[in-house]
Design a protein around this motif. Structure first.
Motif, PDB file in Angstrom:
ATOM      1  N   GLU A  52     -54.913   1.156  39.048  1.00 45.42           N
ATOM      2  CA  GLU A  52     -54.128   1.850  40.080  1.00 45.42           C
ATOM      3  C   GLU A  52     -53.927   0.968  41.308  1.00 45.42           C
ATOM      4  O   GLU A  52     -52.844   0.964  41.908  1.00 45.42           O
ATOM      5  CB  GLU A  52     -54.791   3.180  40.429  1.00 45.42           C
ATOM      6  N   THR A  55     -51.298  -1.466  40.337  1.00 45.38           N
ATOM      7  CA  THR A  55     -49.968  -0.857  40.388  1.00 45.38           C
ATOM      8  C   THR A  55     -49.500  -0.727  41.826  1.00 45.38           C
ATOM      9  O   THR A  55     -48.345  -1.043  42.147  1.00 45.38           O
ATOM     10  CB  THR A  55     -49.992   0.527  39.720  1.00 45.38           C
ATOM     11  N   ALA A  69     -49.959  -0.475  34.368  1.00 42.71           N
ATOM     12  CA  ALA A  69     -49.188   0.652  34.895  1.00 42.71           C
ATOM     13  C   ALA A  69     -49.316   1.880  34.012  1.00 42.71           C
ATOM     14  O   ALA A  69     -48.758   2.935  34.342  1.00 42.71           O
ATOM     15  CB  ALA A  69     -47.712   0.270  35.015  1.00 42.71           C
ATOM     16  N   ARG A  70     -50.080   1.799  32.938  1.00 42.69           N
ATOM     17  CA  ARG A  70     -50.073   2.841  31.923  1.00 42.69           C
ATOM     18  C   ARG A  70     -51.341   3.685  31.892  1.00 42.69           C
ATOM     19  O   ARG A  70     -51.438   4.621  31.089  1.00 42.69           O
ATOM     20  CB  ARG A  70     -49.830   2.221  30.539  1.00 42.69           C
ATOM     21  N   MET A 157     -48.316   7.830  41.800  1.00 48.20           N
ATOM     22  CA  MET A 157     -47.206   8.031  40.872  1.00 48.20           C
ATOM     23  C   MET A 157     -45.973   8.592  41.574  1.00 48.20           C
ATOM     24  O   MET A 157     -44.838   8.259  41.220  1.00 48.20           O
ATOM     25  CB  MET A 157     -47.656   8.942  39.731  1.00 48.20           C
ATOM     26  N   GLN A 161     -45.635   3.913  42.312  1.00 48.78           N
ATOM     27  CA  GLN A 161     -45.413   3.363  40.978  1.00 48.78           C
ATOM     28  C   GLN A 161     -43.921   3.276  40.686  1.00 48.78           C
ATOM     29  O   GLN A 161     -43.177   4.237  40.867  1.00 48.78           O
ATOM     30  CB  GLN A 161     -46.107   4.210  39.915  1.00 48.78           C
ATOM     31  N   LEU A 163     -40.249   3.164  39.080  1.00 50.11           N
ATOM     32  CA  LEU A 163     -39.535   4.018  38.113  1.00 50.11           C
ATOM     33  C   LEU A 163     -38.070   3.592  38.038  1.00 50.11           C
ATOM     34  O   LEU A 163     -37.172   4.423  38.069  1.00 50.11           O
ATOM     35  CB  LEU A 163     -39.625   5.488  38.532  1.00 50.11           C
ATOM     36  N   GLU A 168     -40.694   1.115  32.724  1.00 47.62           N
ATOM     37  CA  GLU A 168     -41.477   1.681  33.828  1.00 47.62           C
ATOM     38  C   GLU A 168     -41.583   3.196  33.710  1.00 47.62           C
ATOM     39  O   GLU A 168     -42.633   3.781  33.994  1.00 47.62           O
ATOM     40  CB  GLU A 168     -40.840   1.284  35.161  1.00 47.62           C
ATOM     41  N   TRP A 172     -45.063   5.292  33.252  1.00 44.08           N
ATOM     42  CA  TRP A 172     -45.378   6.407  34.147  1.00 44.08           C
ATOM     43  C   TRP A 172     -45.795   7.627  33.354  1.00 44.08           C
ATOM     44  O   TRP A 172     -46.793   8.290  33.667  1.00 44.08           O
ATOM     45  CB  TRP A 172     -44.152   6.697  34.996  1.00 44.08           C
ATOM     46  N   ARG A 175     -49.202   7.160  31.733  1.00 39.77           N
ATOM     47  CA  ARG A 175     -50.290   7.393  32.685  1.00 39.77           C
ATOM     48  C   ARG A 175     -50.524   8.891  32.868  1.00 39.77           C
ATOM     49  O   ARG A 175     -51.679   9.347  32.904  1.00 39.77           O
ATOM     50  CB  ARG A 175     -49.972   6.725  34.019  1.00 39.77           C
ATOM     51  N   LEU A 229     -40.185  12.104  39.682  1.00 47.48           N
ATOM     52  CA  LEU A 229     -39.591  11.409  38.537  1.00 47.48           C
ATOM     53  C   LEU A 229     -38.083  11.620  38.507  1.00 47.48           C
ATOM     54  O   LEU A 229     -37.306  10.669  38.324  1.00 47.48           O
ATOM     55  CB  LEU A 229     -40.231  11.924  37.250  1.00 47.48           C
TER      56      LEU A 229
END
Length: 618
Positions: A52, A55, A69-70, A157, A161, A163, A168, A172, A175, A229
């Motif tokens: 984290e 990231t 990132a996962r 997130m 992170q 996107l 990517e 996301w 994760r 998202l």
């Protein structure tokens, strides 16, 4: 960062020349010690345990959907054991490195060794997590109202992170899918800590519940994670079909794995609350005094004892209160305690923005104007080569996490330049952010405070990653508090006496922190006594004071770095001014403070000493 090449070259010259003068003989190139590769290899092994943080900072293996990132950080007992072993191994590896004759390499090694000493100093204490890359040091409690995976992972997130590409987006969602396993490991860690005798304060456990409940509440499509998202993939102009499919995958992950993981954590906390301690301080936990001493060394960057820090705090409270009293009297406010008069000033309708969405928007616009005006002053206190060009965004703290969050904080830009610096301001209680407090808060978090320091560091020739992402709390928070005083020295309050009252109130707040933090964790103060003292001395809003005291309970020692770091920097400036007289140049002094990035304060003092006449060096 998108910096122009000429500026990077100039920064390199500054680092090699002004900030890091060569010790080689005239006419001969200085020796170069190849420390970057071995130190970066150490960092790679460490950050494999901290995906984290990798990231957040945009490390290569976390970019474009990379492996880091996962997944969540591993908070399981096995993950904790592996992390502590990695810290000790890194300390051994770095201890074996040397850089004879290379001042820059020697400095980098000294910084790295301090990072790892801060990480290993308390590893014998089994509960919590030591982390020299976190500003909370060795946090004793894995889950609180202000930090922990239940807050930090979704915040990462939502806000940091990346996107902007299909890989990517896939990372996301992976994760998010991992929350079930990640939180199961966290609960096992909480059980292990409880078995080791660490029982967090009851009030901190109770105050985690609204945060967890907010994660569990409402339709999945409206959840802050899903909304982030949706918004961020739209901003990236990804294919609409990909976005729709990703949203459906994320909703399934949220409903089938993430929310059940939070429900399990909630059940554990509910079971634990009756066993939570009534005492507020770290002293009541096993080896609490030793852990507090380790955090004082790491986060306060000082060898002072808790008693000495407490005494410094009391003296600073007296000094600043007297200055406030004088300034309040000039405003016709001469009756009552300083704290009571500050409460009255904050209640003045002229000092408040409306408690509405329009009022919050107006406050944010006002803050942006303050920062823009201070940016115009930068040539007076920074060499031209150090003046940052990176943008600063001002945002309100998300509603879902605002109840436990500080009044303001700063997120630095990512290493790859994909994310700007962000100054977050907490607008949960508009009475807690009166107009007269906004200038100094903005100078602290923005310019010339955290944003200035962080973006200068990012523009320097890249240091080893272990140094770049270390948390030197007294340096960074000390600089930000120093920056508040610097704004006053530059005349920012000449036509704003109320703003100067706000500056002094915030400085008083930091002095009170020395008293309250040591009061809680050394002198065995109760939470209620700490709140009452802080409220009486500062006149800050009840909501702010309560959140602050509970923050100190969760992060022992972190609040010490502000005043201790500021006092050290002010003393260094006084010494340099006394030694140099008319030759003292504020811009050169700040280049010495900022020109090598964040460092332990003893190394900062050594850099400042290089400005002084040779006869004054010791």
């Amino acid at each position: 960062m998108g910096l122009e090449g000429t500026r990077r070259e100039a920064m390199a010259m500054l680092a090699a020349g002004a900030a890091l003068p060569s010790t080689a003989a005239p006419g001969r190139s200085p020796p170069v010690c190849p420390v970057m590769a071995p130190l970066d290899a150490v960092a790679d092994r460490l950050f494999a345990h901290l995906p984290e943080i990798a990231t957040y900072n945009g490390l290569p293996d976390a970019l474009d959907g990379g492996p880091l990132a996962r997944r969540m950080d591993d908070h399981s007992p096995e993950g904790e054991t592996a992390w502590r072993a990695a810290l000790k191994a890194a300390e051994r590896d770095v201890a074996a490195l040397t850089c004879p004759g290379d001042r820059a390499g020697t400095l980098r090694l000294a910084i790295a060794r301090t990072v790892l000493a801060n990480g290993t100093r308390s590893t014998a204490i089994p509960y919590g997590r030591p982390n020299p890359f976190s500003f909370s040091g060795h946090a004793p409690y894995a889950v609180t109202q202000i930090s922990g995976p239940h807050i930090d992972t979704p915040s990462l997130m939502q806000n940091q992170q990346a996107l902007s590409s299909p890989p990517e987006v896939d990372a996301w969602i992976e994760r998010l899918d991992g929350f079930q396993q990640g939180f199961a490991g966290l609960i096992e860690k909480l059980k292990t800590d409880m078995a080791a005798g660490c029982r967090p304060p009851r009030i901190l456990l109770e105050k985690t519940l609204p945060i967890i409940d907010a994660f569990l509440a409402g339709p999945a499509a409206d959840h802050p994670l899903i909304a982030a998202l949706r918004r961020r993939t739209a901003t990236a102009a990804l294919d609409p079909r990909l976005r729709a499919a990703a949203e459906q995958r994320a909703i399934v992950a949220l409903e089938k794995r993430a929310r059940p993981a939070y429900s399990a954590l909630r059940a554990w906390i509910m079971e634990t609350i009756p066993r939570g301690r009534e005492d507020a301080g770290l002293w009541v936990q096993p080896d609490g005094d030793a852990l507090y001493a380790a955090n004082i060394r790491a986060l306060g960057d000082t060898a002072l004892s808790p008693e000495q820090i407490h005494a410094i705090g009391l003296e600073e409270v007296r000094r600043i209160s007297a200055a406030l009293d004088a300034l309040l009297r000039l405003q016709g406010m001469g009756k009552g305690s300083v704290g009571a008069r500050l409460v009255a000033l904050a209640a003045d309708p002229r000092q408040r923005f409306p408690d509405s969405e329009a009022g919050r928007a107006a406050l944010l616009d006002h803050v942006r104007g303050l920062i823009a005006a201070m940016e115009k002053r930068q040539p007076s206190f920074l060499p031209a080569v150090l003046i940052p060009s990176e943008p600063l965004e001002v945002r309100r703290v998300p509603v879902a996490t605002q109840d436990g969050a500080p009044g303001g904080y700063y997120d630095a830009p990512s290493l790859d330049g994909s994310r700007p610096g962000i100054y977050w301001i907490n607008l949960r209680d508009m009475a807690g952010v009166p107009r007269f407090r906004l200038p100094t808060l903005s100078y602290h978090e923005g310019v010339p405070g955290h944003h200035t320091q962080a973006t200068i560091a990012l523009a320097l020739p890249r240091p080893p990653l272990i140094n770049a992402f270390a948390s030197f709390n007294a340096y960074s928070e000390g600089w930000a508090l120093y920056a508040e005083r610097l704004a006053a020295d530059l005349g920012a309050y000449r036509a704003d006496r109320h703003g100067d009252i706000g500056r002094l109130q915030d400085e008083l707040f930091r002095a009170v922190r020395l008293v309250v933090d040591t009061g809680l964790h050394h002198h065995r103060w109760s939470r209620e006594r700490a709140i009452a003292y802080m409220r009486q001395q500062t006149g800050a809003a009840e909501s702010r004071v309560t959140a602050e005291v509970e923050r100190y309970m969760a992060w022992p020692g972190q609040a010490l770095g502000y005043k201790l770091g500021q006092l050290r920097m002010l003393e260094l400036r006084r010494q340099a001014r006394a030694a140099l007289g008319r030759r003292f140049d504020l811009r050169s002094f700040h280049a010495a403070l900022l020109g090598n990035g964040a460092m332990p304060m003893d190394l900062v003092a050594a850099e400042v000493a290089r400005l002084l006449p040779k006869r004054r060096r010791r």
